[in-house]
Design a protein around this motif. Sequence first.
Motif, PDB file in Angstrom:
ATOM      1  N   ALA A 158      15.934   5.669   1.674  1.00 50.92           N
ATOM      2  CA  ALA A 158      14.864   6.156   0.694  1.00 50.92           C
ATOM      3  C   ALA A 158      14.652   4.530   0.662  1.00 50.92           C
ATOM      4  O   ALA A 158      13.743   4.745   0.663  1.00 50.92           O
ATOM      5  CB  ALA A 158      15.155   7.273   0.176  1.00 50.92           C
ATOM      6  N   TYR A 159      15.652   4.002  -0.007  1.00 48.62           N
ATOM      7  CA  TYR A 159      14.610   2.787  -0.375  1.00 48.62           C
ATOM      8  C   TYR A 159      14.554   2.218   0.317  1.00 48.62           C
ATOM      9  O   TYR A 159      13.170   0.764   0.719  1.00 48.62           O
ATOM     10  CB  TYR A 159      16.368   1.679  -1.041  1.00 48.62           C
ATOM     11  N   LEU A 160      15.241   1.149   1.793  1.00 49.61           N
ATOM     12  CA  LEU A 160      14.601   0.988   3.309  1.00 49.61           C
ATOM     13  C   LEU A 160      13.043   1.357   3.496  1.00 49.61           C
ATOM     14  O   LEU A 160      12.165   1.023   3.784  1.00 49.61           O
ATOM     15  CB  LEU A 160      15.333   1.301   3.973  1.00 49.61           C
ATOM     16  N   SER A 161      13.047   2.568   3.592  1.00 42.83           N
ATOM     17  CA  SER A 161      12.039   3.435   3.774  1.00 42.83           C
ATOM     18  C   SER A 161      11.141   2.955   2.620  1.00 42.83           C
ATOM     19  O   SER A 161       9.263   2.351   3.400  1.00 42.83           O
ATOM     20  CB  SER A 161      11.733   4.750   4.245  1.00 42.83           C
ATOM     21  N   PHE A 162      10.876   2.891   1.097  1.00 44.84           N
ATOM     22  CA  PHE A 162      10.294   2.885   0.820  1.00 44.84           C
ATOM     23  C   PHE A 162       9.350   1.244   0.631  1.00 44.84           C
ATOM     24  O   PHE A 162       8.192   0.918   0.594  1.00 44.84           O
ATOM     25  CB  PHE A 162      10.496   2.758  -0.581  1.00 44.84           C
ATOM     26  N   VAL A 163      10.897  -0.010   1.094  1.00 46.73           N
ATOM     27  CA  VAL A 163      10.478  -1.126   0.933  1.00 46.73           C
ATOM     28  C   VAL A 163       9.514  -1.612   2.336  1.00 46.73           C
ATOM     29  O   VAL A 163       8.663  -2.235   2.234  1.00 46.73           O
ATOM     30  CB  VAL A 163      10.994  -1.981   0.627  1.00 46.73           C
ATOM     31  N   LEU A 164      10.114  -1.009   3.580  1.00 45.76           N
ATOM     32  CA  LEU A 164       9.496  -1.086   4.698  1.00 45.76           C
ATOM     33  C   LEU A 164       8.042  -0.929   4.882  1.00 45.76           C
ATOM     34  O   LEU A 164       7.258  -1.722   4.790  1.00 45.76           O
ATOM     35  CB  LEU A 164       9.828  -0.232   5.798  1.00 45.76           C
ATOM     36  N   LYS A 165       7.441   0.609   3.883  1.00 44.40           N
ATOM     37  CA  LYS A 165       5.984   0.808   3.632  1.00 44.40           C
ATOM     38  C   LYS A 165       5.592  -0.174   3.122  1.00 44.40           C
ATOM     39  O   LYS A 165       4.011  -0.512   3.449  1.00 44.40           O
ATOM     40  CB  LYS A 165       5.079   2.339   3.041  1.00 44.40           C
ATOM     41  N   LEU A 166       5.973  -0.508   1.640  1.00 42.55           N
ATOM     42  CA  LEU A 166       5.245  -2.205   0.886  1.00 42.55           C
ATOM     43  C   LEU A 166       5.123  -3.425   1.753  1.00 42.55           C
ATOM     44  O   LEU A 166       3.984  -4.154   1.640  1.00 42.55           O
ATOM     45  CB  LEU A 166       6.048  -1.717  -0.157  1.00 42.55           C
ATOM     46  N   PHE A 167       6.516  -3.644   2.746  1.00 37.12           N
ATOM     47  CA  PHE A 167       5.962  -4.375   3.138  1.00 37.12           C
ATOM     48  C   PHE A 167       5.343  -4.721   4.435  1.00 37.12           C
ATOM     49  O   PHE A 167       4.466  -5.862   4.790  1.00 37.12           O
ATOM     50  CB  PHE A 167       7.366  -4.707   4.360  1.00 37.12           C
ATOM     51  N   PHE A 168       4.779  -3.637   5.090  1.00 41.66           N
ATOM     52  CA  PHE A 168       3.667  -3.728   6.405  1.00 41.66           C
ATOM     53  C   PHE A 168       2.703  -3.509   5.033  1.00 41.66           C
ATOM     54  O   PHE A 168       1.448  -3.863   5.863  1.00 41.66           O
ATOM     55  CB  PHE A 168       3.835  -2.108   7.031  1.00 41.66           C
ATOM     56  N   ALA A 169       2.352  -3.127   4.355  1.00 41.89           N
ATOM     57  CA  ALA A 169       1.354  -2.797   3.443  1.00 41.89           C
ATOM     58  C   ALA A 169       0.389  -3.842   2.896  1.00 41.89           C
ATOM     59  O   ALA A 169      -0.626  -4.424   3.187  1.00 41.89           O
ATOM     60  CB  ALA A 169       1.228  -1.753   2.297  1.00 41.89           C
ATOM     61  N   PHE A 170       1.738  -4.919   2.440  1.00 44.60           N
ATOM     62  CA  PHE A 170       1.120  -6.213   1.683  1.00 44.60           C
ATOM     63  C   PHE A 170       0.680  -6.885   2.787  1.00 44.60           C
ATOM     64  O   PHE A 170       0.042  -8.092   2.941  1.00 44.60           O
ATOM     65  CB  PHE A 170       1.703  -6.802   0.987  1.00 44.60           C
ATOM     66  N   GLY A 171       1.267  -7.048   4.242  1.00 46.76           N
ATOM     67  CA  GLY A 171       1.240  -7.848   4.786  1.00 46.76           C
ATOM     68  C   GLY A 171       0.233  -7.104   6.092  1.00 46.76           C
ATOM     69  O   GLY A 171      -0.780  -8.325   6.212  1.00 46.76           O
ATOM     70  N   PHE A 206      -8.977  -3.158  -6.781  1.00 49.26           N
ATOM     71  CA  PHE A 206      -8.454  -3.015  -7.715  1.00 49.26           C
ATOM     72  C   PHE A 206      -8.090  -0.821  -7.172  1.00 49.26           C
ATOM     73  O   PHE A 206      -6.897  -0.578  -8.018  1.00 49.26           O
ATOM     74  CB  PHE A 206      -8.834  -2.483  -8.734  1.00 49.26           C
ATOM     75  N   VAL A 207      -8.721  -0.612  -5.999  1.00 50.03           N
ATOM     76  CA  VAL A 207      -8.590   0.866  -6.223  1.00 50.03           C
ATOM     77  C   VAL A 207      -6.895   0.912  -5.092  1.00 50.03           C
ATOM     78  O   VAL A 207      -6.058   1.438  -5.490  1.00 50.03           O
ATOM     79  CB  VAL A 207      -9.525   1.662  -5.441  1.00 50.03           C
ATOM     80  N   VAL A 208      -6.762  -0.090  -4.485  1.00 50.69           N
ATOM     81  CA  VAL A 208      -5.893   0.231  -3.383  1.00 50.69           C
ATOM     82  C   VAL A 208      -4.544  -0.719  -4.638  1.00 50.69           C
ATOM     83  O   VAL A 208      -3.465   0.132  -4.058  1.00 50.69           O
ATOM     84  CB  VAL A 208      -5.913  -1.075  -1.958  1.00 50.69           C
ATOM     85  N   GLY A 209      -4.447  -1.653  -5.328  1.00 49.68           N
ATOM     86  CA  GLY A 209      -3.355  -1.880  -5.636  1.00 49.68           C
ATOM     87  C   GLY A 209      -2.956  -1.257  -6.770  1.00 49.68           C
ATOM     88  O   GLY A 209      -1.436  -0.702  -6.852  1.00 49.68           O
TER      89      GLY A 209
END
Length: 260
Positions: A158-171, A206-209
């Motif tokens: 669950a942690y890996l899936s969560f951080v990968l989504k954030l990595f790609f979102a911020f990328g 800010f909405v995306v944030g």
Amino acid sequence: MSQSQDPDEQQTPLVEHLIELRSRLLKAIIAVVVVFAALYAFSNQLYEFVAHPLMALLPEGSQMIATEVASPFLAPFKLTLIVALFVAIPFVLYQAWAFIAPGLYVHEKRLAIPILASSVALFYCGAAFAYYVVFPLLFKFFTNTAPEGVQVMTDINAYLSFVLKLFFAFGLAFEIPVATFLLILTGAVTVQSLSSKRPYVVIGCFVVGMLLTPPDIISQTLLAGPMWLLFEVGILFGRLVRHPRGGRDESRQEQDDDSA
């Protein structure tokens, strides 16, 4: 007789293109496999590195857990494969560039390499920003808001899936300057029209944030601020564009002169 030869003449370039495409794809896949093979021995260390922002903030006595039998193997394996693709992406994009470059005009070739290089660099910057800035604030918020009597013990999958989504979102969020520049370059929008929509862009940032970060103004600003600044950078470079749809005939003539 000439009509019977036309299909062969048209088929030969297609077959050659398909052969070259297969060659480029094989080279890209081999590059990813080679990087993966080199990193596989360090798969557990890679997972520990990615998990460090959360592990450093877990309460005393808490730890990450594996709720599935194969998770201790599959989670580091999956992460290593994604890191291999992440590392090899410049070479993969080079293969894509080498395949399409012969069909581009001269001015398009001059722009493509800087755009590709900046896209890769910005994606890396977005992932680094997420890891070093966002993750510590995000996980500090989550771990400090746990109800009394609830011990924080996150599943490794669950942690890996969560951080990968954030990595790609911020990328992807850090690709805003490239997207803005390309929109202006192709003539889809103008600098003036984008500048007039600046208030809406700021609100959208800010909405995306708000959607990607915890519900506090600090975390939202950490994402919305860079997104807005990157949008301004895209407009700044867009001001350098002159006649975004012009120059194609000139480039065609220049290419014809070179081939002649």
